[in-house]
Design an enzyme around this catalytic site. Structure first.
Site, PDB file in Angstrom:
ATOM      1  N   ARG A  70     -38.244 -40.705  -5.369  1.00 47.80           N
ATOM      2  CA  ARG A  70     -39.526 -40.145  -4.937  1.00 47.80           C
ATOM      3  C   ARG A  70     -40.695 -40.896  -5.561  1.00 47.80           C
ATOM      4  O   ARG A  70     -41.797 -40.910  -5.008  1.00 47.80           O
ATOM      5  CB  ARG A  70     -39.578 -38.653  -5.258  1.00 47.80           C
ATOM      6  CG  ARG A  70     -39.568 -38.307  -6.737  1.00 47.80           C
ATOM      7  CD  ARG A  70     -38.971 -36.927  -7.008  1.00 47.80           C
ATOM      8  NE  ARG A  70     -37.548 -36.912  -6.703  1.00 47.80           N
ATOM      9  CZ  ARG A  70     -36.810 -35.805  -6.718  1.00 47.80           C
ATOM     10  NH1 ARG A  70     -37.353 -34.652  -7.032  1.00 47.80           N
ATOM     11  NH2 ARG A  70     -35.523 -35.859  -6.443  1.00 47.80           N
ATOM     12  N   LYS A  88     -26.531 -41.198 -15.271  1.00 43.59           N
ATOM     13  CA  LYS A  88     -25.611 -40.397 -14.466  1.00 43.59           C
ATOM     14  C   LYS A  88     -24.255 -40.288 -15.167  1.00 43.59           C
ATOM     15  O   LYS A  88     -23.865 -41.198 -15.908  1.00 43.59           O
ATOM     16  CB  LYS A  88     -25.395 -41.061 -13.107  1.00 43.59           C
ATOM     17  CG  LYS A  88     -26.611 -41.092 -12.194  1.00 43.59           C
ATOM     18  CD  LYS A  88     -26.292 -41.866 -10.923  1.00 43.59           C
ATOM     19  CE  LYS A  88     -27.484 -41.954 -10.001  1.00 43.59           C
ATOM     20  NZ  LYS A  88     -27.826 -40.672  -9.360  1.00 43.59           N
TER      21      LYS A  88
END
Length: 249
Positions: free
Chosen positions: A184, A110
């Protein structure tokens, strides 16, 4: 009625306080083991807690969950809470919570500004703990199971990579394009595990994507389901307690 409402409010607030305290724990302390220990502390006569170790997770074949965890020095933990206070024949509600104790993005790191507050990436899991705690204190006559895949998503020489192909617990394969889409993956294996309980319904909670904030802002959480009745029930409950939801396609 006043006395009962005060007692109910206290039980619910204890669940909320647990979630907030866990969320605000600094990431050097909030490891998968620490989250598992907090789950274990909720064990009572009515709440059974089981913590699966790395070797047990490997035996189950949770390839997606294991891949996300392999970049960290902290071993993953799969946390199982069972609260069976309803009819023995009644299928349980299964709550699945994302438990990424710190999300760096992995190799798909990130940007610096986006790393702030990534200690909160386990709040789905913390919310499951708070819900089970509140339900047990309220003595709700329901069967509820909580499942929390807990791990860190970190970059290292052992981290999973873009272009890796992972095999989930049910044999389905997943091509990784971005290692910052880790939520996920760990939820996928947890949802497969949830099917073991032949549940009435499965509700998963996650800080899954910043794009939901772009769509809805800070006031509402996104609700996705193909089950219209479940959506109606959740939206009704959300309005009652002021934890607002918005159904998305």
């Amino acid at each position: 009625e006043w006395d009962r409402a005060v007692i109910e409010g206290k039980c619910i607030s204890e669940g909320i306080e647990l979630v907030r305290n866990l969320g605000n724990t600094i990431p050097s302390i909030m490891t998968p083991v620490f989250l598992a220990q907090n789950a274990k502390s909720l064990e009572t006569d009515t709440v059974k807690v089981k913590i699966l170790s790395l070797s047990q997770i490997q035996k189950l074949g949770m390839g997606c969950f294991l891949a996300v965890s392999q970049g960290s020095i902290h071993e993953p933990k799969f946390i199982i809470l069972e609260y069976f206070a309803g009819d023995k024949k009644e299928a349980p509600t299964v709550l699945v919570g994302k438990g990424i104790t710190y999300d760096s993005g992995g190799i798909s790191l990130k940007p610096a500004d986006a790393l702030i507050d990534m200690k909160f990436d386990m709040l789905g899991g913390a919310t499951v703990l708070g819900a089970i705690l509140a339900a047990s204190k309220l003595k709700i006559k329901k069967n509820i199971v909580g499942l929390i895949p807990a791990c860190e998503n970190m970059p290292s020489g052992t981290a999973y990579r873009p272009d890796d192909i992972l095999t989930a617990m049910n044999g389905k394969t997943v091509l990784v394009e971005n290692t910052d889409a880790e939520g996920r993956l760990i939820l996928a294996d947890a949802l497969v595990y949830a099917a073991k309980y032949k549940p009435k319904e499965v509700i998963d909670l996650a800080t899954l994507t910043g794009h939901c904030l772009i769509a809805l802002g800070n006031e509402r959480s996104g609700l996705f389901t193909q089950d219209d009745q479940l959506a109606t029930d959740l939206l009704s409950a959300s309005n009652q307690v002021g934890e607002l939801l918005w159904r998305l396609p």
